[in-house]
Design an enzyme around this catalytic site. Structure first.
Site, PDB file in Angstrom:
ATOM      1  N   ARG A 200      39.081 -18.307 -11.195  1.00 46.50           N
ATOM      2  CA  ARG A 200      38.505 -18.383 -12.544  1.00 46.50           C
ATOM      3  C   ARG A 200      39.426 -19.116 -13.528  1.00 46.50           C
ATOM      4  NH1 ARG A 200      34.257 -15.090 -12.949  1.00 46.50           N
ATOM      5  NH2 ARG A 200      33.631 -16.806 -14.252  1.00 46.50           N
TER       6      ARG A 200
ATOM      7  N   ARG B  29      33.100 -24.612 -25.058  1.00 46.12           N
ATOM      8  CA  ARG B  29      32.077 -23.577 -24.913  1.00 46.12           C
ATOM      9  C   ARG B  29      31.450 -23.214 -26.263  1.00 46.12           C
ATOM     10  NH1 ARG B  29      28.718 -20.797 -24.437  1.00 46.12           N
ATOM     11  NH2 ARG B  29      28.301 -18.988 -23.107  1.00 46.12           N
TER      12      ARG B  29
ATOM     13  N   ARG C 279      37.717 -19.497 -18.395  1.00 45.65           N
ATOM     14  CA  ARG C 279      37.911 -18.267 -19.162  1.00 45.65           C
ATOM     15  C   ARG C 279      39.087 -18.301 -20.107  1.00 45.65           C
ATOM     16  NH1 ARG C 279      36.817 -13.363 -14.940  1.00 45.65           N
ATOM     17  NH2 ARG C 279      34.597 -13.157 -15.344  1.00 45.65           N
TER      18      ARG C 279
HETATM   19  O1  CP3 Z   1      35.955 -19.928 -13.891  1.00 49.96           O
HETATM   20  C1  CP3 Z   1      36.137 -20.875 -13.112  1.00 49.96           C
HETATM   21  O2  CP3 Z   1      37.224 -21.159 -12.557  1.00 49.96           O
HETATM   22  C2  CP3 Z   1      34.989 -21.788 -12.860  1.00 49.96           C
HETATM   23  C3  CP3 Z   1      34.137 -21.522 -11.767  1.00 49.96           C
HETATM   24  C4  CP3 Z   1      33.520 -20.131 -11.602  1.00 49.96           C
HETATM   25  C5  CP3 Z   1      32.596 -19.448 -12.475  1.00 49.96           C
HETATM   26  N1  CP3 Z   1      32.130 -18.356 -11.812  1.00 49.96           N
HETATM   27  C6  CP3 Z   1      32.200 -19.848 -13.839  1.00 49.96           C
HETATM   28  C7  CP3 Z   1      31.611 -18.860 -14.769  1.00 49.96           C
HETATM   29  C8  CP3 Z   1      33.654 -19.367 -10.444  1.00 49.96           C
HETATM   30  C9  CP3 Z   1      34.563 -19.640  -9.248  1.00 49.96           C
HETATM   31  C10 CP3 Z   1      32.757 -18.261 -10.580  1.00 49.96           C
HETATM   32  C11 CP3 Z   1      32.585 -17.264  -9.527  1.00 49.96           C
HETATM   33  C12 CP3 Z   1      31.802 -16.042  -9.802  1.00 49.96           C
HETATM   34  N2  CP3 Z   1      30.702 -15.892 -10.603  1.00 49.96           N
HETATM   35  C13 CP3 Z   1      32.049 -14.811  -9.142  1.00 49.96           C
HETATM   36  C14 CP3 Z   1      33.112 -14.577  -8.087  1.00 49.96           C
HETATM   37  C15 CP3 Z   1      34.479 -14.524  -8.641  1.00 49.96           C
HETATM   38  C16 CP3 Z   1      34.755 -13.341  -9.515  1.00 49.96           C
HETATM   39  O3  CP3 Z   1      35.240 -13.567 -10.629  1.00 49.96           O
HETATM   40  O4  CP3 Z   1      34.518 -12.216  -9.076  1.00 49.96           O
HETATM   41  C17 CP3 Z   1      31.099 -13.894  -9.626  1.00 49.96           C
HETATM   42  C18 CP3 Z   1      30.977 -12.433  -9.215  1.00 49.96           C
HETATM   43  C19 CP3 Z   1      30.243 -14.581 -10.542  1.00 49.96           C
HETATM   44  C20 CP3 Z   1      29.056 -14.056 -11.263  1.00 49.96           C
HETATM   45  C21 CP3 Z   1      29.217 -14.192 -12.722  1.00 49.96           C
HETATM   46  N3  CP3 Z   1      29.044 -15.358 -13.426  1.00 49.96           N
HETATM   47  C22 CP3 Z   1      29.569 -13.169 -13.664  1.00 49.96           C
HETATM   48  C23 CP3 Z   1      29.832 -11.716 -13.321  1.00 49.96           C
HETATM   49  C24 CP3 Z   1      29.611 -13.770 -14.943  1.00 49.96           C
HETATM   50  C25 CP3 Z   1      29.837 -13.111 -16.292  1.00 49.96           C
HETATM   51  C26 CP3 Z   1      31.182 -12.805 -16.646  1.00 49.96           C
HETATM   52  C27 CP3 Z   1      32.188 -13.940 -16.586  1.00 49.96           C
HETATM   53  O5  CP3 Z   1      32.709 -14.397 -17.615  1.00 49.96           O
HETATM   54  O6  CP3 Z   1      32.456 -14.415 -15.498  1.00 49.96           O
HETATM   55  C28 CP3 Z   1      29.332 -15.150 -14.754  1.00 49.96           C
HETATM   56  C29 CP3 Z   1      29.296 -16.181 -15.802  1.00 49.96           C
HETATM   57  C30 CP3 Z   1      30.321 -17.243 -15.668  1.00 49.96           C
HETATM   58  N4  CP3 Z   1      30.638 -17.916 -14.526  1.00 49.96           N
HETATM   59  C31 CP3 Z   1      31.100 -17.772 -16.725  1.00 49.96           C
HETATM   60  C32 CP3 Z   1      31.899 -18.792 -16.179  1.00 49.96           C
HETATM   61  C33 CP3 Z   1      32.842 -19.681 -16.909  1.00 49.96           C
HETATM   62  C34 CP3 Z   1      31.025 -17.322 -18.188  1.00 49.96           C
HETATM   63  C35 CP3 Z   1      29.865 -17.996 -18.833  1.00 49.96           C
HETATM   64  C36 CP3 Z   1      30.051 -18.108 -20.321  1.00 49.96           C
HETATM   65  O7  CP3 Z   1      30.895 -18.918 -20.738  1.00 49.96           O
HETATM   66  O8  CP3 Z   1      29.311 -17.397 -21.014  1.00 49.96           O
END
Ligand code: CP3
Length: 344
Positions: free
Chosen positions: A24, A37, A28
């Site tokens: 991540r 964002r 983030r």
């Molecule tokens: O962050 C990065 O390095 C970019 C790539 C990436 C995202 N999601 C972007 C994202 C990766 C590798 C993921 C994987 C992901 N997504 C997982 C597995 C890894 C982990 O952290 O457990 C899971 C379970 C998800 C499902 C998911 N997507 C959730 C639970 C959420 C909400 C909470 C959060 O911030 O992650 C997302 C949304 C998401 N995916 C965001 C991002 C940057 C946030 C979206 C926003 O900006 O509102």
């Protein structure tokens, strides 16, 4: 690609220090990401190849990590199967969770063309990345993806309803797993043909199930995805968060490297996981909220391990948490790069 410390470590070539990247890392922690964002929605950033590739590469510049990970999400697979998906402030939310539908199989219609924007983002990233920086592609493991598909959103109750559904509907679950796995394999192969260098499979919720049940129901799907990726010569990292004693069953046939969560001490993980599998991890992401001296003290605990173990990638035990102080993340990268690993 020559001279990538990450690729060398994955190939078993000895390096002067462990490579470092963070789960991540793109979306983030970085002020530069938060700024983008504030102007674009998450979907806009993902769907525009120029923006997605820019976000993918931000951590390479801002943090100095040794690899980029594609800016996308694990839930693009159910989205490409026709499940309407929103990213809300509380996390992802599917319009209609599968457990609420009378015939889940009827609801799923895989359409690989709905993943095309991601391949454009890969093309763009491969073109514009700095030399020596490998691109990590990824997908969610079928179990973790299905937790969201079944329940519809991130659960605060350990996916109680999704897991109860699975126990109640074994053969239907196997069919859904097959559909998710087939599309994930096609997706991984396409990511590879567009130029990713490494593939990571995230099974963030693997620890929700008893390991023997997880092994019987879901590990065969992981093996299929791993075989497809490794057949193309791309290293495969598997992150089964929370599997505990299941680490003893991680063998070279399953993956090249295994991501270790923060709960398992790294030395213990090294004894449990087969010697032929490298390790990745497992710094507790919450230490990044502590003071600098504490962070440094915790990092120093890895010195002895990293001097001895050459098949190890420095990473977190789970992704960055929202709100992580950027300077502390940067400090960790600088520390890993300049510590005395005493290797040669
Ligand atoms: O962050 C990065 O390095 C970019 C790539 C990436 C995202 N999601 C972007 C994202 C990766 C590798 C993921 C994987 C992901 N997504 C997982 C597995 C890894 C982990 O952290 O457990 C899971 C379970 C998800 C499902 C998911 N997507 C959730 C639970 C959420 C909400 C909470 C959060 O911030 O992650 C997302 C949304 C998401 N995916 C965001 C991002 C940057 C946030 C979206 C926003 O900006 O509102």
């Amino acid at each position: 690609m020559h001279n990538s410390i990450l690729l060398n470590t994955l190939k078993g070539v000895e390096t002067s220090r462990p490579p470092v990247w963070f789960m991540r890392q793109a979306g983030r922690v970085l002020p530069s990401y938060l700024d983008l964002r504030s102007r674009y929605s998450f979907w806009q950033l993902m769907k525009d190849p120029g923006l997605a590739s820019k976000v993918t590469l931000l951590p390479v510049d801002d943090l100095g990590v040794d690899a980029a990970i594609l800016f996308s999400d694990i839930l693009v697979i159910p989205y490409a199967m026709g499940m309407g998906l929103d990213f809300t402030d509380e996390g992802p939310k599917f319009e209609v969770p599968l457990i609420e539908t009378a015939d889940p199989l009827e609801r799923l219609s895989p359409d690989p063309s709905k993943l095309e924007y991601i391949y454009r983002a890969i093309d763009e990233t491969v073109k514009s990345r700095p030399p020596g920086i490998p691109l990590i592609g990824f997908a969610g493991a079928p179990f973790t993806v299905m937790c969201y598909m079944l329940e519809g959103l991130s659960s605060k109750k350990e996916f109680r309803d999704a897991v109860a559904f699975i126990y109640n509907n074994i053969s239907l679950t196997e069919k859904i797993t097959g559909i998710v796995t087939d599309l994930t394999i096609e997706y991984a192969e396409k990511q590879i043909s567009h130029g990713i260098d490494v593939f990571q499979l995230f099974d963030t919720h693997a620890g929700v199930l008893p390991f023997d049940f997880y092994k019987r129901m879901f590990l065969p799907a992981v093996e299929r995805i791993s075989a497809a990726v490794r057949d193309k010569g791309v290293p495969f990292i598997f992150f089964p968060k929370g599997i505990g004693a299941g680490l003893e069953e991680i063998k070279p046939e399953l993956c090249d490297f295994a991501g270790i969560d923060w709960q398992t001490p790294i030395e213990k993980a090294r004894k449990m996981v087969h010697k032929g599998v490298g390790l990745q991890g497992n710094f507790d992401p919450r230490i990044l909220f502590a003071g600098r001296p504490t962070i440094e003290k915790e990092l120093e605990k890895y010195l002895e391990f990293g001097r001895r173990e050459k098949n190890w990638i420095f990473n977190l035990g789970h992704g960055f948490m929202p709100g992580v102080p950027f300077e502390n993340a940067r400090f960790v990268v600088d520390w890993v790069k300049s510590a005395n690993w005493n290797r040669r």
